[in-house]
Scaffold this motif. Structure first.
Motif, PDB file in Angstrom:
ATOM      1  N   GLY A 247      -2.746  -1.526  -1.560  1.00 30.15           N
ATOM      2  CA  GLY A 247      -1.610  -0.815  -2.133  1.00 30.15           C
ATOM      3  C   GLY A 247      -1.526   0.621  -1.674  1.00 30.15           C
ATOM      4  N   SER A 248      -2.685   1.199  -1.347  1.00 29.07           N
ATOM      5  CA  SER A 248      -2.744   2.593  -0.901  1.00 29.07           C
ATOM      6  C   SER A 248      -2.543   2.734   0.601  1.00 29.07           C
ATOM      7  N   GLY A 249      -2.538   1.600   1.305  1.00 27.72           N
ATOM      8  CA  GLY A 249      -2.345   1.622   2.753  1.00 27.72           C
ATOM      9  C   GLY A 249      -3.557   2.094   3.528  1.00 27.72           C
ATOM     10  N   ILE A 250      -4.753   1.851   2.979  1.00 31.30           N
ATOM     11  CA  ILE A 250      -5.993   2.262   3.647  1.00 31.30           C
ATOM     12  C   ILE A 250      -6.989   1.109   3.652  1.00 31.30           C
ATOM     13  N   GLN A 251      -8.072   1.295   4.386  1.00 27.60           N
ATOM     14  CA  GLN A 251      -9.132   0.303   4.416  1.00 27.60           C
ATOM     15  C   GLN A 251      -9.947   0.370   3.137  1.00 27.60           C
ATOM     16  N   LYS A 252     -10.542  -0.762   2.782  1.00 22.19           N
ATOM     17  CA  LYS A 252     -11.343  -0.837   1.557  1.00 22.19           C
ATOM     18  C   LYS A 252     -12.448   0.216   1.535  1.00 22.19           C
ATOM     19  N   ALA A 253     -13.114   0.403   2.657  1.00 19.72           N
ATOM     20  CA  ALA A 253     -14.220   1.359   2.726  1.00 19.72           C
ATOM     21  C   ALA A 253     -13.766   2.787   2.459  1.00 19.72           C
TER      22      ALA A 253
ATOM     23  N   ILE B 124     -11.746   3.813   0.223  1.00 20.84           N
ATOM     24  CA  ILE B 124     -11.677   4.087  -1.217  1.00 20.84           C
ATOM     25  C   ILE B 124     -12.912   4.853  -1.661  1.00 20.84           C
ATOM     26  N   TYR B 125     -14.075   4.451  -1.119  1.00 27.15           N
ATOM     27  CA  TYR B 125     -15.347   5.016  -1.573  1.00 27.15           C
ATOM     28  C   TYR B 125     -15.566   6.449  -1.111  1.00 27.15           C
ATOM     29  N   TYR B 126     -14.713   6.927  -0.228  1.00 31.12           N
ATOM     30  CA  TYR B 126     -14.765   8.333   0.164  1.00 31.12           C
ATOM     31  C   TYR B 126     -14.242   9.206  -0.981  1.00 31.12           C
TER      32      TYR B 126
ATOM     33  N   ILE C 216      -4.351   6.836  -4.465  1.00 26.87           N
ATOM     34  CA  ILE C 216      -5.253   5.784  -4.931  1.00 26.87           C
ATOM     35  C   ILE C 216      -5.194   5.671  -6.453  1.00 26.87           C
ATOM     36  N   ARG C 217      -5.219   6.809  -7.116  1.00 26.47           N
ATOM     37  CA  ARG C 217      -5.168   6.835  -8.579  1.00 26.47           C
ATOM     38  C   ARG C 217      -3.860   6.224  -9.083  1.00 26.47           C
ATOM     39  N   SER C 218      -2.756   6.596  -8.452  1.00 20.38           N
ATOM     40  CA  SER C 218      -1.448   6.091  -8.848  1.00 20.38           C
ATOM     41  C   SER C 218      -1.360   4.572  -8.668  1.00 20.38           C
ATOM     42  N   ILE C 219      -1.850   4.081  -7.556  1.00 19.00           N
ATOM     43  CA  ILE C 219      -1.844   2.638  -7.296  1.00 19.00           C
ATOM     44  C   ILE C 219      -2.740   1.916  -8.284  1.00 19.00           C
ATOM     45  N   ALA C 220      -3.905   2.491  -8.566  1.00 15.05           N
ATOM     46  CA  ALA C 220      -4.840   1.884  -9.519  1.00 15.05           C
ATOM     47  C   ALA C 220      -4.209   1.785 -10.904  1.00 15.05           C
TER      48      ALA C 220
END
Length: 203
Positions: free
Chosen positions: A32-38, A40-42, A8-12
């Protein structure tokens, strides 16, 4: 294998560098991270916390790198050369993070902004102490320590905005140019510390 938090950090970093912090959404980062938006908040409470994490780790790594480069050196000219060379090298080798750190501070909350500025002040003070030592020892001219520290750091940091990794000079060759230019300027009392033409030759 990197963790999802690292991904996530790398994509950001890539998106903030390419699109800008405010133009990048959490949805963009999640996609970009291949995950659901929700999801991210984890890992990060907000986009702002993610930005703060990038800026804080970059600033901490920069300070650590400076101290490592100065370790074991006694001669003041050798110290300022190592400090300048390392500063340039760090900003070119980690171009995207440093570009973000110098262009997206306005995206931080008041408390996070204060923390980053305090760390920057501590870093600047190391450079100011080196310039002050050189002045007191007669190695450098009669310079305004604080103003020259700002000029040097601004000059050396700017490489993150124009550096072309595919250009004709290596990172160390560019750092050498800055190093010699700044040391010569300090010896002359700061009279010739104007930006070199490195940006043009590297495009």
């Amino acid at each position: 294998m990197s963790s999802m938090k690292d991904t996530i950090r790398s994509i950001a970093i890539e998106l903030f560098f390419r699109k800008g912090y405010f133009a990048t959404s959490i949805s963009d980062i999640a996609k970009g991270s291949g995950i659901q938006k929700a999801s991210i908040y984890y890992h990060y409470k907000s986009k702002e916390e993610l930005l703060f994490s990038i800026l804080k780790s970059t600033m901490d790594d920069l300070t650590r790198y400076l101290k490592e480069n100065l370790s074991g050196l006694e001669d003041i000219e050798a110290k300022i050369r190592a400090a300048v060379h390392g500063h340039v090298r760090f900003h070119l080798e980690r171009q995207k993070e440093n570009f973000i750190a110098n262009s997206e501070l306005r995206g931080l909350s008041r408390d996070h902004y204060r923390i980053i500025v305090e760390r920057r002040d501590e870093y600047e003070e190391i450079f100011q102490d080196l310039i002050r030592q050189g002045k007191e020892q007669g190695v450098f001219g009669n310079v305004d320590v604080k103003i020259l520290s700002y000029a040097i750091l601004t000059l050396c940091t700017a490489g993150a905005s124009w550096f072309n990794p595919g250009g004709r000079l290596t990172v160390d060759e560019i750092a050498d140019i800055y190093e010699n230019f700044i040391v010569d300027g300090l010896k002359q009392g700061g009279q010739c510390l104007y930006p070199p033409e490195a940006a043009h030759v590297m495009r």
